[in-house]
Design a protein around this motif. Structure first.
Motif, PDB file in Angstrom:
ATOM      1  N   GLU A  67      94.975  13.679 102.482  1.00  0.00           N
ATOM      2  CA  GLU A  67      93.693  13.025 102.769  1.00  0.00           C
ATOM      3  C   GLU A  67      93.818  11.501 102.878  1.00  0.00           C
ATOM      4  O   GLU A  67      92.833  10.824 103.146  1.00  0.00           O
ATOM      5  CB  GLU A  67      92.681  13.377 101.672  1.00  0.00           C
ATOM      6  N   ASN A  68      95.031  10.998 102.626  1.00  0.00           N
ATOM      7  CA  ASN A  68      95.278   9.552 102.689  1.00  0.00           C
ATOM      8  C   ASN A  68      94.374   8.795 101.702  1.00  0.00           C
ATOM      9  O   ASN A  68      93.792   7.758 102.029  1.00  0.00           O
ATOM     10  CB  ASN A  68      95.067   9.024 104.111  1.00  0.00           C
ATOM     11  N   ILE A  69      94.281   9.329 100.498  1.00  0.00           N
ATOM     12  CA  ILE A  69      93.523   8.710  99.412  1.00  0.00           C
ATOM     13  C   ILE A  69      94.520   8.212  98.368  1.00  0.00           C
ATOM     14  O   ILE A  69      95.454   8.937  98.020  1.00  0.00           O
ATOM     15  CB  ILE A  69      92.552   9.720  98.760  1.00  0.00           C
ATOM     16  N   PRO A  70      94.368   6.991  97.877  1.00  0.00           N
ATOM     17  CA  PRO A  70      95.311   6.465  96.879  1.00  0.00           C
ATOM     18  C   PRO A  70      95.417   7.377  95.659  1.00  0.00           C
ATOM     19  O   PRO A  70      94.403   7.851  95.132  1.00  0.00           O
ATOM     20  CB  PRO A  70      94.707   5.103  96.504  1.00  0.00           C
ATOM     21  N   LEU A  71      96.629   7.625  95.229  1.00  0.00           N
ATOM     22  CA  LEU A  71      96.870   8.480  94.071  1.00  0.00           C
ATOM     23  C   LEU A  71      96.471   7.737  92.798  1.00  0.00           C
ATOM     24  O   LEU A  71      96.829   6.568  92.616  1.00  0.00           O
ATOM     25  CB  LEU A  71      98.355   8.858  94.008  1.00  0.00           C
ATOM     26  N   PRO A  72      95.720   8.382  91.911  1.00  0.00           N
ATOM     27  CA  PRO A  72      95.365   7.719  90.646  1.00  0.00           C
ATOM     28  C   PRO A  72      96.622   7.370  89.845  1.00  0.00           C
ATOM     29  O   PRO A  72      97.655   8.042  89.965  1.00  0.00           O
ATOM     30  CB  PRO A  72      94.523   8.773  89.916  1.00  0.00           C
ATOM     31  N   THR A  73      96.522   6.356  89.027  1.00  0.00           N
ATOM     32  CA  THR A  73      97.631   6.022  88.135  1.00  0.00           C
ATOM     33  C   THR A  73      97.779   7.097  87.069  1.00  0.00           C
ATOM     34  O   THR A  73      98.878   7.576  86.787  1.00  0.00           O
ATOM     35  CB  THR A  73      97.399   4.651  87.474  1.00  0.00           C
ATOM     36  N   GLY A  74      96.656   7.485  86.498  1.00  0.00           N
ATOM     37  CA  GLY A  74      96.676   8.540  85.491  1.00  0.00           C
ATOM     38  C   GLY A  74      97.558   8.190  84.309  1.00  0.00           C
ATOM     39  O   GLY A  74      97.593   7.045  83.844  1.00  0.00           O
ATOM     40  N   PHE A  75      98.325   9.176  83.842  1.00  0.00           N
ATOM     41  CA  PHE A  75      99.181   8.991  82.684  1.00  0.00           C
ATOM     42  C   PHE A  75     100.580   9.512  83.013  1.00  0.00           C
ATOM     43  O   PHE A  75     100.727  10.542  83.670  1.00  0.00           O
ATOM     44  CB  PHE A  75      98.607   9.719  81.472  1.00  0.00           C
ATOM     45  N   THR A  76     101.581   8.789  82.558  1.00  0.00           N
ATOM     46  CA  THR A  76     102.958   9.134  82.905  1.00  0.00           C
ATOM     47  C   THR A  76     103.829   9.193  81.651  1.00  0.00           C
ATOM     48  O   THR A  76     103.512   8.599  80.612  1.00  0.00           O
ATOM     49  CB  THR A  76     103.562   8.100  83.874  1.00  0.00           C
TER      50      THR A  76
END
Length: 340
Positions: A67-76
């Motif tokens: 969808e060409n939407i920026p990936l969330p940073t979330g948790f790594t």
């Protein structure tokens, strides 16, 4: 012929974004559980839960990319997980935690499905709902086999159907103390909300015990106190009707003070549980027919909302609160254009 792909709606974007945030958090916690779980019957449950979250992250990442939407940073693992931290939770707590979070997931996936229109998105969330159902089912089986599953109270089977014949049925306030007995619906919500607050108390205490940040420690301890107070209120309502409230073992948290998770993750987690708790209270208030119970759920919901708001403020202060996708601020856009 070029196929015109229907874009994601705002509801679908929010559902996919929220799912990514939740699964990235769960993956970190479950990875830590896997490092320390010892019981041969509980380990497969932890592994199953971890595999579900890992697979979800891959599928959700693909959706964002398509969808060409920026990936969330979330948790790594790199930023939010310390696998070298000593054991903080017992195997029993890990199993109870997974069982509880599966319940939260069942509610979340149901709402995501209801808010989605596109076939592939509905299919993804339906698959997630089935996986989470399996996780709840499997973890419940192990809890039962180990004698750890706390059943809801038993009541006598009704012998006939009946109808409410007086407005006194909804009156829960009485100076003489002759309130009508709780019905089965009210008992079930009091019981469930007692259980969820018990788990919330233990999590908050473990996060306070391991956080290096004094403000986070205070906020977590405040959350533990709120949960304890709510447990006392719900327990009293059950005890006043000669109903045994759920019991819980205190052997859940070790004495480790080394943080396995970042403060960013623990604050997010408690915010997630606060939101789930508010939803549970709203459902309980709507389902309960005694007005004293309704009033209790409403005022306790306000307390949770204030607590969650202070937690969000703390996250904003430390630049830990990731912003969900939103609409364009047209006024801001216009002002920036005027200054060019």
């Amino acid at each position: 012929m070029t196929e015109n792909r229907t874009k994601l709606t705002s509801s679908e974007i929010s559902s996919v974004w929220t799912s990514y945030m939740n699964d990235s958090m769960s993956k970190c916690i479950l990875k830590y559980f896997l490092k320390h779980v010892e019981d041969d019957e509980i380990r497969p449950i932890v592994q199953f839960a971890y595999d579900i979250s890992s697979a979800h992250i891959k599928k959700l990442t693909s959706i964002f990319q398509i969808e060409n939407i920026p990936l969330p940073t979330g948790f790594t693992k790199k930023e939010d997980l310390n696998l070298n931290a000593p054991r903080l939770y017992t195997d029993m707590f890990m199993l109870n935690y997974i069982n509880h979070m599966a319940k939260v997931g069942l509610l979340a996936y149901s709402s995501f499905i209801a808010m989605s229109a596109r076939k592939d998105i509905r299919a993804y969330f339906m698959e997630g709902l089935q996986e989470t159902s399996d996780l709840y089912d499997n973890s419940t089986d192990v809890l039962l086999s180990k004698g750890l599953f706390v059943r809801a109270p038993y009541i006598a089977y009704p012998t006939r159907t009946d109808f409410v014949d007086s407005k006194k049925y909804i009156n829960g306030f009485s100076l003489l103390g002759n309130q009508r007995p709780l019905n089965s619906i009210e008992i079930s919500h009091l019981f469930m909300n007692t259980q969820t607050n018990m788990i919330g108390t233990k999590l908050a205490l473990s996060f306070a015990q391991t956080s290096p940040n004094e403000q986070v420690q205070k906020w977590m301890l405040r959350g533990a106190d709120i949960s304890k107070k709510h447990v006392e209120i719900f327990t009293k309502a059950l005890m006043n009707n000669n109903i045994q409230p759920p019991a819980s073992s205190d052997v859940s948290i070790t004495d480790s003070t080394t943080p396995p998770f970042s403060d960013k993750l623990t604050l997010f987690h408690m915010g997630l549980l606060s939101g789930a708790g508010t939803g549970n209270y709203a459902t309980a208030a709507a389902a309960s027919q005694r007005n004293d119970l309704m009033v209790n759920y409403e005022r306790l919901s306000i307390e949770i909302a204030r607590y969650a708001k202070d937690g969000a403020d703390l996250m904003i202060k430390n630049r830990w609160l990731e912003q969900p996708p939103g609409t364009i601020d047209k006024q801001k856009l216009t002002k920036s254009k005027d200054t060019e």
